[in-house]
Enzyme design. Structure first.
Site, PDB file in Angstrom:
ATOM      1  N   CYS A   2       0.830  -1.197   0.000  1.00  0.00           N
ATOM      2  CA  CYS A   2       0.000   0.000   0.000  1.00  0.00           C
ATOM      3  C   CYS A   2       0.864   1.246   0.000  1.00  0.00           C
ATOM      4  CB  CYS A   2      -0.902   0.011   1.244  1.00  0.00           C
ATOM      5  SG  CYS A   2      -1.884  -1.491   1.447  1.00  0.00           S
ATOM      6  N   ILE A  52      -4.212  -7.607  -1.185  1.00  0.00           N
ATOM      7  CA  ILE A  52      -3.488  -8.857  -1.418  1.00  0.00           C
ATOM      8  C   ILE A  52      -3.919  -9.933  -0.427  1.00  0.00           C
ATOM      9  CG2 ILE A  52      -1.215  -9.948  -1.502  1.00  0.00           C
ATOM     10  CD1 ILE A  52      -1.651  -7.940  -3.749  1.00  0.00           C
ATOM     11  N   ASN A  75       2.124  -0.536   5.296  1.00  0.00           N
ATOM     12  CA  ASN A  75       2.486  -0.897   3.927  1.00  0.00           C
ATOM     13  C   ASN A  75       3.379  -2.122   3.994  1.00  0.00           C
ATOM     14  OD1 ASN A  75       3.389  -0.991   1.233  1.00  0.00           O
ATOM     15  ND2 ASN A  75       4.990   0.519   1.624  1.00  0.00           N
ATOM     16  N   GLY A  76       2.981  -3.223   3.334  1.00  0.00           N
ATOM     17  CA  GLY A  76       3.832  -4.400   3.309  1.00  0.00           C
ATOM     18  C   GLY A  76       3.062  -5.691   3.460  1.00  0.00           C
ATOM     19  N   GLY A 368      14.298 -11.947  -7.898  1.00  0.00           N
ATOM     20  CA  GLY A 368      15.595 -12.435  -7.420  1.00  0.00           C
ATOM     21  C   GLY A 368      16.520 -11.381  -6.855  1.00  0.00           C
TER      22      GLY A 368
END
Length: 589
Positions: A2, A52, A75-76, A368
């Site tokens: 977010c 999510i 956020n995360g 990666g």
């Protein structure tokens, strides 16, 4: 994933609602699914949501728990939130949502500031206490999620991006001379707390910040990587097994989502190994994405031959995105607008255009980033094994220029101390990394990685509402690699132990290939329309009025742009032009 922002007034006045609304609106791309505002007394908060985990309205933010007297903007992703939720339920907590946001809130209530030590994931959040007025800010261990702030004395403002803080247009926009030196030396890496804008700062990774109602601030570091050798003697085979076990867990953790998860597949060993481990974990129909650019001269613009090997081997649904020069140049303005800070790496436009296409298919990808810094993949690490002057040897290969060259490029009034060299010298002297190679690995993992590759991926992916997860930066993986003998990491040209472990999972063809990178040849060899565009940037009236660069030096770059290449294969002319374009785009300086 977010965008968060807010204002805490320290002078007793009400928060500036218009400013919070403007900051929130500036981050719409970071959270296109929903938005929310919350005002209380001297505090105001804004949130943009990318849904999510727990797609319902119960997980909307700002989130307030009136029973606990706490609120949060976050956020995360916390990958172990389900385990923590069960633990908190056992302690008597009741939940009204099914996501990770509420878990953070209740974890703070249960364990206080130490709650961050229990989180596996990437995060930046702010929690406020209703009854005390105290505010608690935190950022994840490797700085995957950004946290910018400014403190005028009357108010503390924060946001997920620097441009969001500039959105209200009521802050000074002067260039920070220390950050300018870092940018021009340290390959555009500006270590915290500095940013290119004087007075705007960023919270360092693995840090928390407490703001008391009277304005007192207390910053703490809650995690550090120890590069001391593992006291237990282990064979090479044991290290390989430990590496694979840690990476399996890291990849599986990052499958936690209520939407599909894809992979950015460059064709290198790192992203290929992620695909292999996901397939090993039973993921079928995995969507993978690669990008390629037009070649310039002998410089190839794609690595599809390697990504094709992995896509075919693991039967992924593979998307190859081809970008010609006609598309790249028009996208540069939007790409630079998405940069929270100026980033010179050619990869930025690559990730920006790749993210645009990927976001049409999935909302979450694994990537990666971090493997080279954590497992010793860069060419400057092996020589550090025998270095007798680590700072000089590191600067020689990583710095874009020395201080004398800087003084020829920048106008005299901006030339102060050799800040970049001083920073590296001080960082190398910190306890916890006794050898030269470990000192280089540590600064790259905890500083360079955060403010170059990781920031690059966050900025470009979030510009399209795409969440990027980085399993190589799982802190268990980072801690394991730090304890590993350096020779096992940097041996045989780099990433030796990772490559040997990967042989158990992926085809050797992508392991024994020459090391690649995200090639965008047109930005290394500035010709034709690209060179004309750069010339236009430098000739803009605002650039001439600013007078940041010495005209004679810039004219030398234009006279022979392909002759002025940095040790890291970047164009010095592009470095100058990118900074100037970023300053113009964001109205700084």
């Amino acid at each position: 994933m977010c965008g968060i922002c807010g204002e805490i007034r320290l002078d007793g006045s009400a928060p500036a609602v218009t400013a919070i609304d403007q900051m929130t609106a500036r981050m719409t791309s970071r959270g296109p699914d929903d938005m929310g505002l919350y005002m209380r007394a001297q505090m105001g908060f804004g949130h943009r949501r990318l849904s999510i985990i727990d797609l319902s309205t119960h997980a909307q933010q700002p989130m307030v728990d009136n029973g606990l007297g706490l609120g949060i903007v976050y956020n995360g992703e916390i990958y172990n939130y389900r385990e923590l939720r069960d633990e908190l339920i056992a302690k008597g907590y009741a939940f009204f949502s099914h996501g990770d946001t509420e878990v953070i809130l209740k974890a703070y209530h249960a364990w206080g500031e130490d709650c961050v030590k229990r989180f596996y994931g990437m995060f930046a959040f702010v929690i406020w206490e209703r009854d005390t007025g105290r505010v608690f800010c935190a950022r994840d261990r490797l700085g995957i999620k950004p946290f910018y702030y400014t403190n005028s004395g009357q108010a503390f403002r924060f946001a997920s991006s620097l441009p969001a803080l500039l959105a209200p247009n009521d802050l000074p926009r002067e260039i920070d001379p220390v950050a300018l030196h870092y940018y021009m030396h340290f390959h555009s890496v500006v270590p915290p707390p500095h940013t290119m804008v004087k007075g705007i700062f960023k919270l360092p990774p693995a840090s928390t910040l407490v703001i008391e109602p009277n304005g007192q601030r207390r910053e703490s570091v809650y995690w550090q990587v120890d590069y001391a050798p593992d006291p237990q003697e282990r064979s090479e085979e044991e290290w390989e097994a430990l590496t694979l076990t840690a990476l399996r867990r890291a990849v599986e953790r990052r499958l936690v989502a209520d939407v599909p998860v894809g992979v950015l597949l460059s064709g290198g060993v790192d992203s290929s190994l992620i695909v292999g481990l996901l397939a090993e974990a039973g993921q079928h129909g995995l969507q993978t994405f690669s990008i390629g650019f037009e070649s310039v001269g002998e410089e190839q613009g794609d690595e599809f031959q390697y990504s094709d090997v992995i896509a075919q081997h693991f039967s992924t649904t593979h998307h190859k995105i081809r970008v010609d020069a006609e598309r790249t140049l028009p996208a540069m303005q939007a790409c630079v607008r998405a940069m929270a800070e100026p980033m010179v790496s050619h990869d930025v436009i690559g990730f920006y255009l790749l993210s645009e296409e990927v976001a049409k298919h999935v909302k979450v990808v694994q990537s990666g980033q971090g493997a080279d810094e954590v497992f010793g993949g860069y060419h400057w690490y092996p020589p550090m094994l025998t270095s007798t002057d680590p700072v000089q040897d590191y600067a020689k290969v990583f710095f874009d220029r020395d201080h004398a060259d800087y003084a020829r490029l920048i106008q005299p009034e901006w030339v102060e101390e050799d800040y970049s060299r001083q920073f590296v010298e001080a960082y190398f002297k910190r306890p916890g990394a006794a050898t030269a190679v470990d000192q280089a690995l540590r600064i790259d993992t905890q500083v360079m990685l955060v403010d170059d590759p990781v920031k690059r991926v966050d900025n470009t992916s979030m510009a399209w509402g795409l969440e990027a997860r980085v399993p190589f930066l799982d802190h268990d993986v980072v801690e394991l690699a730090a304890r590993m003998p350096a020779t096992l990491k940097v041996g045989q040209g780099g990433k030796y132990i990772l490559k040997e472990a990967a042989r158990r999972v992926i085809p050797a063809a992508v392991i024994d290939r020459p090391k690649g990178y995200f090639p965008v040849p047109a930005l290394k060899y500035l010709r034709g329309d690209y060179l004309n565009w750069v010339r236009d940037i430098m000739n803009e009236p605002v650039a001439r009025q600013r007078g940041l660069f010495q005209t004679s030096y810039v004219e030398q770059l234009f006279a022979a742009p392909e002759e002025h290449i940095t040790p890291l294969r970047g164009s010095k002319l592009w470095q100058v032009a990118l900074l100037e374009f970023w300053l113009q785009t964001h109205g700084v300086g």
